[in-house]
Write an enzyme that holds these catalytic residues in place. Sequence first.
Site, PDB file in Angstrom:
ATOM      1  N   GLN A 139     -16.094   4.710  -6.522  1.00  0.00           N
ATOM      2  CA  GLN A 139     -15.499   3.423  -6.138  1.00  0.00           C
ATOM      3  C   GLN A 139     -13.984   3.548  -6.088  1.00  0.00           C
ATOM      4  OE1 GLN A 139     -17.657   0.165  -8.628  1.00  0.00           O
ATOM      5  NE2 GLN A 139     -18.043   2.114  -9.642  1.00  0.00           N
TER       6      GLN A 139
ATOM      7  N   HIS B 273     -15.257   2.591  -1.441  1.00  0.00           N
ATOM      8  CA  HIS B 273     -14.202   1.586  -1.233  1.00  0.00           C
ATOM      9  C   HIS B 273     -13.042   2.130  -0.415  1.00  0.00           C
ATOM     10  CE1 HIS B 273     -15.683  -0.775  -5.044  1.00  0.00           C
ATOM     11  NE2 HIS B 273     -16.547  -0.755  -4.064  1.00  0.00           N
TER      12      HIS B 273
ATOM     13  N   CYS C  25     -10.483   0.940  17.369  1.00  0.00           N
ATOM     14  CA  CYS C  25     -10.703   0.944  18.823  1.00  0.00           C
ATOM     15  C   CYS C  25     -11.591   2.088  19.296  1.00  0.00           C
ATOM     16  CB  CYS C  25      -9.355   0.974  19.547  1.00  0.00           C
ATOM     17  SG  CYS C  25      -8.414   2.484  19.214  1.00  0.00           S
TER      18      CYS C  25
ATOM     19  N   TYR D 279       0.820  -1.216   0.000  1.00  0.00           N
ATOM     20  CA  TYR D 279       0.000   0.000   0.000  1.00  0.00           C
ATOM     21  C   TYR D 279       0.853   1.265   0.000  1.00  0.00           C
ATOM     22  CZ  TYR D 279      -4.409  -2.297  -0.235  1.00  0.00           C
ATOM     23  OH  TYR D 279      -5.466  -3.019  -0.722  1.00  0.00           O
TER      24      TYR D 279
ATOM     25  N   CYS E  55      -4.503   2.233  21.066  1.00  0.00           N
ATOM     26  CA  CYS E  55      -4.662   0.858  21.573  1.00  0.00           C
ATOM     27  C   CYS E  55      -3.503  -0.056  21.187  1.00  0.00           C
ATOM     28  CB  CYS E  55      -5.971   0.256  21.066  1.00  0.00           C
ATOM     29  SG  CYS E  55      -5.887  -0.246  19.339  1.00  0.00           S
TER      30      CYS E  55
HETATM   31  N1  APR Z   1     -13.565   7.706 -19.581  1.00  0.00           N
HETATM   32  C1  APR Z   1     -14.684   7.054 -19.185  1.00  0.00           C
HETATM   33  N2  APR Z   1     -14.713   5.712 -19.013  1.00  0.00           N
HETATM   34  C2  APR Z   1     -13.605   5.017 -19.247  1.00  0.00           C
HETATM   35  C3  APR Z   1     -12.399   5.628 -19.658  1.00  0.00           C
HETATM   36  C4  APR Z   1     -12.402   7.042 -19.833  1.00  0.00           C
HETATM   37  N3  APR Z   1     -11.318   7.718 -20.220  1.00  0.00           N
HETATM   38  N4  APR Z   1     -11.451   4.662 -19.794  1.00  0.00           N
HETATM   39  C5  APR Z   1     -12.035   3.494 -19.479  1.00  0.00           C
HETATM   40  N5  APR Z   1     -13.343   3.697 -19.147  1.00  0.00           N
HETATM   41  C6  APR Z   1     -14.336   2.717 -18.722  1.00  0.00           C
HETATM   42  C7  APR Z   1     -14.120   1.311 -19.221  1.00  0.00           C
HETATM   43  O1  APR Z   1     -14.715   1.133 -20.501  1.00  0.00           O
HETATM   44  C8  APR Z   1     -14.787   0.471 -18.136  1.00  0.00           C
HETATM   45  O2  APR Z   1     -16.165   0.241 -18.447  1.00  0.00           O
HETATM   46  O3  APR Z   1     -14.246   2.630 -17.312  1.00  0.00           O
HETATM   47  C9  APR Z   1     -14.716   1.346 -16.896  1.00  0.00           C
HETATM   48  C10 APR Z   1     -13.773   0.845 -15.815  1.00  0.00           C
HETATM   49  O4  APR Z   1     -14.252  -0.386 -15.324  1.00  0.00           O
HETATM   50  P1  APR Z   1     -13.532  -1.168 -14.123  1.00  0.00           P
HETATM   51  O5  APR Z   1     -12.060  -1.224 -14.368  1.00  0.00           O
HETATM   52  O6  APR Z   1     -14.282  -2.435 -13.913  1.00  0.00           O
HETATM   53  O7  APR Z   1     -13.696  -0.174 -12.896  1.00  0.00           O
HETATM   54  P2  APR Z   1     -14.855  -0.020 -11.831  1.00  0.00           P
HETATM   55  O8  APR Z   1     -16.195  -0.104 -12.468  1.00  0.00           O
HETATM   56  O9  APR Z   1     -14.491   1.192 -11.058  1.00  0.00           O
HETATM   57  O10 APR Z   1     -14.635  -1.282 -10.923  1.00  0.00           O
HETATM   58  C11 APR Z   1     -15.180  -1.249  -9.656  1.00  0.00           C
HETATM   59  O11 APR Z   1     -13.728  -3.032  -8.909  1.00  0.00           O
HETATM   60  O12 APR Z   1     -11.533  -3.722  -9.008  1.00  0.00           O
HETATM   61  C12 APR Z   1     -12.550  -3.242  -8.183  1.00  0.00           C
HETATM   62  O13 APR Z   1     -12.321  -1.915  -6.274  1.00  0.00           O
HETATM   63  C13 APR Z   1     -12.100  -1.923  -7.651  1.00  0.00           C
HETATM   64  O14 APR Z   1     -13.278   0.132  -7.454  1.00  0.00           O
HETATM   65  C14 APR Z   1     -13.013  -0.915  -8.330  1.00  0.00           C
HETATM   66  C15 APR Z   1     -14.239  -1.746  -8.598  1.00  0.00           C
END
Ligand code: APR
Length: 256
Positions: free
Chosen positions: A103, A121, A133, A69, A159
């Site tokens: 998210q 998240h 705690c 992290y 804690c």
């Molecule tokens: N503008 C808008 N959308 C975009 C762009 C952009 N420049 N680039 C990519 N995308 C779209 C993709 O087409 C895809 O549908 O963003 C989406 C990203 O999807 P994910 O990677 O699945 O992200 P998310 O929906 O936030 O996933 C949710 O999953 O991995 C866990 O905790 C993590 O918060 C995350 C959660």
Amino acid sequence: MDNAKIREAARHLNQSQSLVVLTGAGVSAESGVPTFRDALTGLWAQFDPQQLATPAAFEANPKLVWDWYEYRRDLVSKVKPNAGHYAIAELEDMLPQVVVITQNIDGLHQAAGSSDVITLHGDITRHKCYANCKGDPTLIDIRKLKWGHEAGPPHCPYCDAFVRPDVVWFTERLPVDALDRAFAVSAKADVMLIVGTSGVVQPAAQMPYRAKRFNGGYLIDVNPDQDALTPIIDLHLDAPSGEILPQVIRAMRTSA
Ligand code: APR
């Protein structure tokens, strides 16, 4: 992009009294934020997310998880909000109520100036006591702690439990207050602007359904691709958010 679609989005947004903006990883794509899997490079390539992002992993090897992290926090500290984040922040100056539900854990909405952000998240820039705690979450400002950084996570000043990142790990429940508020504002949204999410991760993916079902909310989706929410969307702006959202803001200003 079809100008009529931009004008249509602007018209609905200008009329909104209770806007919710729901965002996912896509809104940060143009900032170059590495996704969880993309960050698994170099020294970290040998690991599986399940080994690095669960309470069990932290208990088994607190230093390994802490270091992972720290590494990601360092990556995130070097990126900046993009035009999409700034456009979302600007909506606050133009509309009576704007709540962002994200998210993402990168803190870029806040850095761009959005003042009401529900971090479903968590937030990689914050830390909390592993035992919570003093209530959930017991936030700890690690800049005020003195400890040997190479030794792994510091200890809670109240804690003595370990300090951990304030993010939701696999197998963990989402923060209750954040989730309750996200459900509540979504059910009252008259417009929901959905940006850069695949719409597959629950419970975030339920928010647009709530807006539609409880308040007849108008759903605008900004995503260059189709996503799991496409069937219920009213208007799809199929372009990167950093390009299209500033155009939507300009159209809002000229038609207001
Ligand atoms: N503008 C808008 N959308 C975009 C762009 C952009 N420049 N680039 C990519 N995308 C779209 C993709 O087409 C895809 O549908 O963003 C989406 C990203 O999807 P994910 O990677 O699945 O992200 P998310 O929906 O936030 O996933 C949710 O999953 O991995 C866990 O905790 C993590 O918060 C995350 C959660």
